[in-house]
Design a protein around this motif. Structure first.
Motif, PDB file in Angstrom:
ATOM      1  N   TYR A  58       0.776  -1.185   0.212  1.00 47.43           N
ATOM      2  CA  TYR A  58       0.019   0.001  -0.046  1.00 47.43           C
ATOM      3  C   TYR A  58       0.878   1.280  -0.014  1.00 47.43           C
ATOM      4  CZ  TYR A  58      -2.970   3.744   1.751  1.00 47.43           C
ATOM      5  OH  TYR A  58      -3.681   5.032   2.039  1.00 47.43           O
ATOM      6  N   CYS A  59       1.961   1.345   0.925  1.00 47.19           N
ATOM      7  CA  CYS A  59       2.534   2.547   0.867  1.00 47.19           C
ATOM      8  C   CYS A  59       3.592   2.802  -0.148  1.00 47.19           C
ATOM      9  CB  CYS A  59       3.571   2.377   2.041  1.00 47.19           C
ATOM     10  SG  CYS A  59       2.710   2.597   3.720  1.00 47.19           S
ATOM     11  N   ASP A  60       4.048   1.479  -0.906  1.00 40.94           N
ATOM     12  CA  ASP A  60       4.643   1.766  -2.088  1.00 40.94           C
ATOM     13  C   ASP A  60       4.093   2.181  -3.406  1.00 40.94           C
ATOM     14  OD1 ASP A  60       7.110   0.990  -0.566  1.00 40.94           O
ATOM     15  OD2 ASP A  60       7.032  -1.354  -1.270  1.00 40.94           O
ATOM     16  N   THR A  61       2.832   1.616  -3.286  1.00 41.75           N
ATOM     17  CA  THR A  61       1.963   2.123  -4.643  1.00 41.75           C
ATOM     18  C   THR A  61       0.870   3.282  -4.440  1.00 41.75           C
ATOM     19  OG1 THR A  61       0.367   0.686  -4.028  1.00 41.75           O
ATOM     20  CG2 THR A  61       2.050  -0.279  -5.471  1.00 41.75           C
ATOM     21  N   THR A  62       1.058   4.067  -3.308  1.00 38.23           N
ATOM     22  CA  THR A  62      -0.198   4.934  -3.261  1.00 38.23           C
ATOM     23  C   THR A  62       0.682   6.247  -2.525  1.00 38.23           C
ATOM     24  OG1 THR A  62      -1.422   3.262  -1.983  1.00 38.23           O
ATOM     25  CG2 THR A  62      -2.018   5.588  -1.735  1.00 38.23           C
ATOM     26  N   ALA A  63       0.226   7.444  -3.100  1.00 34.56           N
ATOM     27  CA  ALA A  63       0.627   8.781  -2.848  1.00 34.56           C
ATOM     28  C   ALA A  63       0.267   9.143  -1.622  1.00 34.56           C
ATOM     29  CB  ALA A  63       0.255   9.792  -3.954  1.00 34.56           C
ATOM     30  N   ASP A 101       0.360  11.520   2.285  1.00 34.35           N
ATOM     31  CA  ASP A 101       0.291  12.754   2.644  1.00 34.35           C
ATOM     32  C   ASP A 101       1.638  12.632   3.784  1.00 34.35           C
ATOM     33  OD1 ASP A 101      -1.632  13.492   1.408  1.00 34.35           O
ATOM     34  OD2 ASP A 101      -2.991  13.594   2.905  1.00 34.35           O
ATOM     35  N   ALA A 102       1.902  13.547   4.203  1.00 33.34           N
ATOM     36  CA  ALA A 102       3.153  13.703   5.310  1.00 33.34           C
ATOM     37  C   ALA A 102       2.797  12.800   6.665  1.00 33.34           C
ATOM     38  CB  ALA A 102       3.468  15.199   5.427  1.00 33.34           C
ATOM     39  N   ILE A 103       1.652  12.727   6.973  1.00 35.15           N
ATOM     40  CA  ILE A 103       1.361  12.022   8.176  1.00 35.15           C
ATOM     41  C   ILE A 103       1.152  10.723   7.881  1.00 35.15           C
ATOM     42  CG2 ILE A 103      -1.159  12.403   8.050  1.00 35.15           C
ATOM     43  CD1 ILE A 103       0.627  12.866  11.288  1.00 35.15           C
ATOM     44  N   GLU A 104       0.687  10.325   6.681  1.00 30.27           N
ATOM     45  CA  GLU A 104       0.569   8.686   6.195  1.00 30.27           C
ATOM     46  C   GLU A 104       1.733   8.033   6.500  1.00 30.27           C
ATOM     47  OE1 GLU A 104      -3.049   7.957   3.442  1.00 30.27           O
ATOM     48  OE2 GLU A 104      -1.863   9.644   2.717  1.00 30.27           O
ATOM     49  N   GLY A 105       1.532   6.579   6.534  1.00 30.39           N
ATOM     50  CA  GLY A 105       2.542   5.562   6.513  1.00 30.39           C
ATOM     51  C   GLY A 105       2.852   4.958   7.967  1.00 30.39           C
ATOM     52  N   VAL A 106       3.831   4.082   7.949  1.00 32.02           N
ATOM     53  CA  VAL A 106       3.757   3.089   9.163  1.00 32.02           C
ATOM     54  C   VAL A 106       4.598   3.941  10.378  1.00 32.02           C
ATOM     55  CG1 VAL A 106       5.002   0.942   9.837  1.00 32.02           C
ATOM     56  CG2 VAL A 106       4.031   1.162   7.515  1.00 32.02           C
ATOM     57  N   TRP A 107       4.051   3.922  11.545  1.00 31.88           N
ATOM     58  CA  TRP A 107       4.541   4.466  12.537  1.00 31.88           C
ATOM     59  C   TRP A 107       4.730   3.390  13.852  1.00 31.88           C
ATOM     60  CZ3 TRP A 107       5.449   9.896  13.170  1.00 31.88           C
ATOM     61  CH2 TRP A 107       5.229  10.567  12.062  1.00 31.88           C
ATOM     62  N   SER A 108       5.773   3.564  14.650  1.00 34.73           N
ATOM     63  CA  SER A 108       6.077   2.895  15.703  1.00 34.73           C
ATOM     64  C   SER A 108       5.534   3.571  16.800  1.00 34.73           C
ATOM     65  CB  SER A 108       7.434   2.366  15.790  1.00 34.73           C
ATOM     66  OG  SER A 108       8.058   1.629  16.820  1.00 34.73           O
ATOM     67  N   TYR A 109       5.194   2.806  17.795  1.00 32.62           N
ATOM     68  CA  TYR A 109       4.380   3.392  19.119  1.00 32.62           C
ATOM     69  C   TYR A 109       5.313   2.309  20.306  1.00 32.62           C
ATOM     70  CZ  TYR A 109       1.237   5.431  22.394  1.00 32.62           C
ATOM     71  OH  TYR A 109       0.797   6.294  23.406  1.00 32.62           O
ATOM     72  N   PRO A 110       6.687   2.733  20.558  1.00 32.51           N
ATOM     73  CA  PRO A 110       7.306   1.999  21.216  1.00 32.51           C
ATOM     74  C   PRO A 110       6.982   1.645  22.703  1.00 32.51           C
ATOM     75  CG  PRO A 110       8.620   3.933  20.821  1.00 32.51           C
ATOM     76  CD  PRO A 110       7.141   3.889  20.165  1.00 32.51           C
ATOM     77  N   THR A 123      -3.492   5.929   7.674  1.00 31.73           N
ATOM     78  CA  THR A 123      -3.863   6.092   6.444  1.00 31.73           C
ATOM     79  C   THR A 123      -5.143   7.085   6.176  1.00 31.73           C
ATOM     80  OG1 THR A 123      -4.592   4.973   4.431  1.00 31.73           O
ATOM     81  CG2 THR A 123      -5.379   4.249   6.570  1.00 31.73           C
ATOM     82  N   LYS A 124      -5.297   7.541   5.058  1.00 31.02           N
ATOM     83  CA  LYS A 124      -6.619   8.376   4.729  1.00 31.02           C
ATOM     84  C   LYS A 124      -8.107   7.413   5.061  1.00 31.02           C
ATOM     85  CE  LYS A 124      -4.802  11.592   1.234  1.00 31.02           C
ATOM     86  NZ  LYS A 124      -4.510  11.787   0.035  1.00 31.02           N
ATOM     87  N   VAL A 125      -8.995   8.239   5.426  1.00 26.29           N
ATOM     88  CA  VAL A 125     -10.063   7.456   5.361  1.00 26.29           C
ATOM     89  C   VAL A 125     -10.795   7.414   4.197  1.00 26.29           C
ATOM     90  CG1 VAL A 125     -12.402   7.638   6.701  1.00 26.29           C
ATOM     91  CG2 VAL A 125     -10.423   8.345   7.789  1.00 26.29           C
ATOM     92  N   ALA A 126     -10.898   6.180   3.764  1.00 20.04           N
ATOM     93  CA  ALA A 126     -11.377   6.106   2.424  1.00 20.04           C
ATOM     94  C   ALA A 126     -12.880   6.131   2.131  1.00 20.04           C
ATOM     95  CB  ALA A 126     -11.121   4.761   1.800  1.00 20.04           C
ATOM     96  N   ASP A 127     -13.531   5.679   3.209  1.00 20.63           N
ATOM     97  CA  ASP A 127     -15.108   5.683   3.226  1.00 20.63           C
ATOM     98  C   ASP A 127     -15.592   6.697   4.456  1.00 20.63           C
ATOM     99  OD1 ASP A 127     -13.895   4.511   5.683  1.00 20.63           O
ATOM    100  OD2 ASP A 127     -15.224   2.853   5.676  1.00 20.63           O
ATOM    101  N   ALA A 128     -15.356   8.067   3.793  1.00 21.25           N
ATOM    102  CA  ALA A 128     -15.583   9.039   4.628  1.00 21.25           C
ATOM    103  C   ALA A 128     -17.158   9.367   4.522  1.00 21.25           C
ATOM    104  CB  ALA A 128     -14.876  10.446   4.022  1.00 21.25           C
ATOM    105  N   ALA A 129     -17.952   8.770   3.641  1.00 23.29           N
ATOM    106  CA  ALA A 129     -19.237   9.295   3.640  1.00 23.29           C
ATOM    107  C   ALA A 129     -19.898   8.903   4.848  1.00 23.29           C
ATOM    108  CB  ALA A 129     -19.975   8.436   2.431  1.00 23.29           C
ATOM    109  N   ASP A 130     -19.582   8.028   5.752  1.00 20.70           N
ATOM    110  CA  ASP A 130     -20.254   7.473   6.965  1.00 20.70           C
ATOM    111  C   ASP A 130     -19.657   8.258   8.053  1.00 20.70           C
ATOM    112  OD1 ASP A 130     -19.136   4.183   7.366  1.00 20.70           O
ATOM    113  OD2 ASP A 130     -18.017   6.016   6.909  1.00 20.70           O
ATOM    114  N   ILE A 131     -18.560   8.993   7.846  1.00 22.60           N
ATOM    115  CA  ILE A 131     -17.873   9.462   9.049  1.00 22.60           C
ATOM    116  C   ILE A 131     -17.855  11.016   9.172  1.00 22.60           C
ATOM    117  CG2 ILE A 131     -15.556   9.812   9.932  1.00 22.60           C
ATOM    118  CD1 ILE A 131     -14.741   7.141   8.729  1.00 22.60           C
TER     119      ILE A 131
END
Length: 172
Positions: free
Chosen positions: A38-43, A45-54, A63-71
């Protein structure tokens, strides 16, 4: 009577400023490999991606909310568990949401703070700041204060208590 008024005030404080968030859900098929693809094939935003919570031994995807119609339209990103040391959180579990603010790199953040029957509950709102190098996310929780003025009883009971929300985002 005074006890019921005080309990009503505490309920108001507890619900003051709470956003209507979607119910927690599970995104199916979340694995390290699917997230990498997903990360390799999608443009992103700065906040998007994999994050570690040590502190909690967690790896998560923002990731962006894709189904924003119900949110609520102010929610722009969701936080999804990839891996966690906590066995009650499964891969794909949505554990929070982010909303952009007018300031670049500043976000409103809602993280679920408890788990009931394997479902995250009790979202708490915080303020998140993306570092300039986009490698860190500083999170500051809101604080609530209740001030009671005993002299406020003299002219009117309702002048006795004041509710104040301290929002870190408003200080910037």
């Amino acid at each position: 009577v005074v006890l019921s008024i005080v309990s009503a005030m505490l309920i108001v404080i507890a619900t003051y400023g709470k956003a209507a968030l979607p119910k927690p859900c599970v995104v199916e098929g979340v694995t390290r490999q699917s997230v990498k693809e997903y990360c390799d094939t999608t443009a992103l935003d700065a906040i998007e991606g994999v994050w570690s919570y040590p502190d909690d031994g967690m790896l998560m995807l923002i990731t962006k909310v894709a189904d924003a119609a119900d949110i609520d339209s102010s929610v722009h990103y969701r936080i999804v568990v990839i891996e966690s040391a906590d066995q009650s959180l499964r891969p794909g579990q949505v554990i929070g949401y982010l909303a952009m603010t007018p300031e670049v790199g500043q976000f409103r953040l809602w993280m679920y703070t408890d788990i009931s029957r394997r479902i995250p509950v009790r979202p708490e709102e915080c303020h998140a700041t993306l570092s300039d190098d986009r490698c860190g996310l500083a999170i500051v929780a809101k604080q609530y204060k209740l001030k009671i003025n005993p002299f406020g009883l003299l002219p009117s009971f309702w002048r006795m208590a004041r509710i104040q929300t301290i929002d870190p985002a408003a200080k910037t």
